[in-house]
Design a protein around this motif. Structure first.
Motif, PDB file in Angstrom:
ATOM      1  N   LYS A 224       0.828  -1.209   0.000  1.00 42.76           N
ATOM      2  CA  LYS A 224       0.000   0.000   0.000  1.00 42.76           C
ATOM      3  C   LYS A 224       0.861   1.257   0.000  1.00 42.76           C
ATOM      4  CE  LYS A 224      -4.421  -1.354   2.106  1.00 42.76           C
ATOM      5  NZ  LYS A 224      -4.422  -2.742   1.671  1.00 42.76           N
ATOM      6  N   VAL A 225       1.907   1.276   0.818  1.00 41.54           N
ATOM      7  CA  VAL A 225       2.751   2.461   0.925  1.00 41.54           C
ATOM      8  C   VAL A 225       3.421   2.767  -0.415  1.00 41.54           C
ATOM      9  CG1 VAL A 225       4.822   3.417   1.997  1.00 41.54           C
ATOM     10  CG2 VAL A 225       3.135   2.221   3.400  1.00 41.54           C
ATOM     11  N   VAL A 226       4.049   1.753  -1.006  1.00 40.41           N
ATOM     12  CA  VAL A 226       4.781   1.963  -2.259  1.00 40.41           C
ATOM     13  C   VAL A 226       3.832   2.339  -3.384  1.00 40.41           C
ATOM     14  CG1 VAL A 226       6.196   0.841  -4.025  1.00 40.41           C
ATOM     15  CG2 VAL A 226       6.671   0.439  -1.601  1.00 40.41           C
ATOM     16  N   LYS A 261      -4.771   3.149  10.335  1.00 43.27           N
ATOM     17  CA  LYS A 261      -4.069   3.540  11.553  1.00 43.27           C
ATOM     18  C   LYS A 261      -2.557   3.618  11.360  1.00 43.27           C
ATOM     19  CE  LYS A 261      -7.974   3.415  13.823  1.00 43.27           C
ATOM     20  NZ  LYS A 261      -8.655   4.677  14.226  1.00 43.27           N
ATOM     21  N   LYS A 262      -2.014   2.853  10.407  1.00 33.92           N
ATOM     22  CA  LYS A 262      -0.569   2.821  10.206  1.00 33.92           C
ATOM     23  C   LYS A 262      -0.057   4.183   9.755  1.00 33.92           C
ATOM     24  CE  LYS A 262      -0.108  -1.654  10.963  1.00 33.92           C
ATOM     25  NZ  LYS A 262       0.737  -2.226  12.044  1.00 33.92           N
ATOM     26  N   GLY A 263       0.944   4.698  10.458  1.00 32.89           N
ATOM     27  CA  GLY A 263       1.451   6.029  10.159  1.00 32.89           C
ATOM     28  C   GLY A 263       2.033   6.155   8.765  1.00 32.89           C
ATOM     29  N   GLU A 264       2.782   5.123   8.303  1.00 31.80           N
ATOM     30  CA  GLU A 264       3.403   5.210   6.982  1.00 31.80           C
ATOM     31  C   GLU A 264       2.362   5.177   5.868  1.00 31.80           C
ATOM     32  OE1 GLU A 264       6.054   1.905   6.611  1.00 31.80           O
ATOM     33  OE2 GLU A 264       4.697   0.518   7.620  1.00 31.80           O
ATOM     34  N   VAL A 265       1.277   4.444   6.109  1.00 31.41           N
ATOM     35  CA  VAL A 265       0.198   4.420   5.120  1.00 31.41           C
ATOM     36  C   VAL A 265      -0.497   5.775   5.066  1.00 31.41           C
ATOM     37  CG1 VAL A 265      -1.984   3.348   4.453  1.00 31.41           C
ATOM     38  CG2 VAL A 265      -0.138   1.933   5.373  1.00 31.41           C
ATOM     39  N   ARG A 266      -0.736   6.367   6.239  1.00 36.37           N
ATOM     40  CA  ARG A 266      -1.404   7.666   6.282  1.00 36.37           C
ATOM     41  C   ARG A 266      -0.541   8.751   5.630  1.00 36.37           C
ATOM     42  NH1 ARG A 266      -5.774   8.425   9.225  1.00 36.37           N
ATOM     43  NH2 ARG A 266      -5.260  10.622   9.620  1.00 36.37           N
ATOM     44  N   THR A 267       0.765   8.648   5.793  1.00 44.97           N
ATOM     45  CA  THR A 267       1.664   9.623   5.163  1.00 44.97           C
ATOM     46  C   THR A 267       1.585   9.514   3.642  1.00 44.97           C
ATOM     47  OG1 THR A 267       3.160   9.544   7.064  1.00 44.97           O
ATOM     48  CG2 THR A 267       4.046  10.398   4.989  1.00 44.97           C
ATOM     49  N   ALA A 268       1.619   8.277   3.136  1.00 47.95           N
ATOM     50  CA  ALA A 268       1.512   8.071   1.688  1.00 47.95           C
ATOM     51  C   ALA A 268       0.137   8.481   1.180  1.00 47.95           C
ATOM     52  CB  ALA A 268       1.801   6.604   1.350  1.00 47.95           C
TER      53      ALA A 268
END
Length: 306
Positions: A224-226, A261-268
């Protein structure tokens, strides 16, 4: 001529009255053709060497019967001679069979042979891409790291040659590529990222949007992040090419992740939403209004955009 006499004081004067049968007097500029002088018609005077100054009347074009036309003037045959395929294409069935071999060396060599043919005939190979990728795509996640890496490198190199011709196989290729971004081996992850970057650079971005959003929906956190970051790079050019595809594909995916809830996902996710808001302007809020977000989600959206 008729002669008339009129008395005037001391005498009479004779005046000749022209008869209606008498020839009309001619001006000095007019020429009366003599019996021996040929009268030249306008048609004869209109020649390449003697073009008259006066405007000539328009004549109807001459129509010819079909039998009078030369053979080359007839209707051309609509049948075209089929173009013969390059002899290298005859090797494809064997190459694709070897690409599924149980021996990794055979799979490796088959990928290299496929690469040579594709690069030599990037346009003519297009009708065969689906069949080729049916055998090639499993090599993108091959259990042998050498074969896996070879397949990724080859795909990265053929993308600039095939460009949008790859549209028919993106549904096959993008899911395994998305899974590779979470691979344990660094070289596999790096090679996969280079393939995705090559796609963004050489394939019309609006074509990629749907496949990238599907990968985001089906992927784990790393995927998801990438893929969200890759999607953010697509928004502006894709919206200029085909705005409806952004409305259709991007809003359902991004708004569904507001509860993530995951911070890295929310940032992306914030990067994608900010790109959408900047690109779309008022249309962004119109689409969010259609989604009927509750107050909690509306506040989350505002927070991500700030």
């Amino acid at each position: 001529a008729v002669v008339s006499t009129q008395s005037t004081g001391g005498g009479s004067a004779k005046r000749t009255r022209p008869s209606k049968f008498s020839p009309k007097p001619t001006r000095s500029s007019e020429v009366v053709p003599s019996e021996k002088q040929e009268v030249i018609s306008p048609q004869r005077r209109f020649s390449a060497n003697n073009i008259p100054n006066e405007k000539l009347e328009t004549y109807e074009p001459v129509s010819y019967a079909p039998s009078m036309l030369p053979a080359s003037a007839g209707s051309r045959s609509t049948k075209e001679t089929p173009v013969k395929e390059p002899p290298e294409f005859e090797l494809l069935p064997h190459i694709l069979l070897e690409m599924e071999s149980s021996e990794w060396r055979n799979r490796y060599q088959a990928i290299e042979q496929m690469y040579d043919i594709v690069m030599k005939f990037p346009t003519r190979i297009s009708p065969k891409l689906v069949k080729i990728f049916d055998s090639f795509v499993p090599r993108l996640t091959d259990g042998n790291s050498k074969v896996n890496l070879c397949a990724l490198v080859v795909l990265c190199q053929i993308i600039p040659a095939l460009k949008d011709n790859l549209e028919c196989v993106l549904s096959l290729a993008v899911p395994p590529l998305a899974n590779n971004v979470a691979a344990t081996k660094v070289e596999i992850r790096q090679a996969t990222l280079e393939v995705l970057d090559s796609m963004v650079l050489h394939i019309t971005n609006s074509i990629l949007v749907q496949h990238f959003t599907q990968a985001i929906t089906n992927g784990n956190v790393k995927v998801k992040v990438v893929m969200l970051l890759k999607l953010a790079d697509l928004i502006e050019p894709a919206y200029s090419q085909k705005p409806q595809i952004v409305n259709k594909c991007c809003f359902p995916v991004t708004l569904k992740l507001l509860d993530e809830k995951k911070g890295e996902v929310r940032t992306a996710l914030a990067r994608v939403l900010q790109s959408m808001h900047t690109t779309m302007g008022d249309a962004f809020w119109e689409n969010t209004a259609i989604a009927n977000l509750n107050k909690n989600d509306q506040q989350k959206l505002v927070d991500l955009l700030s």
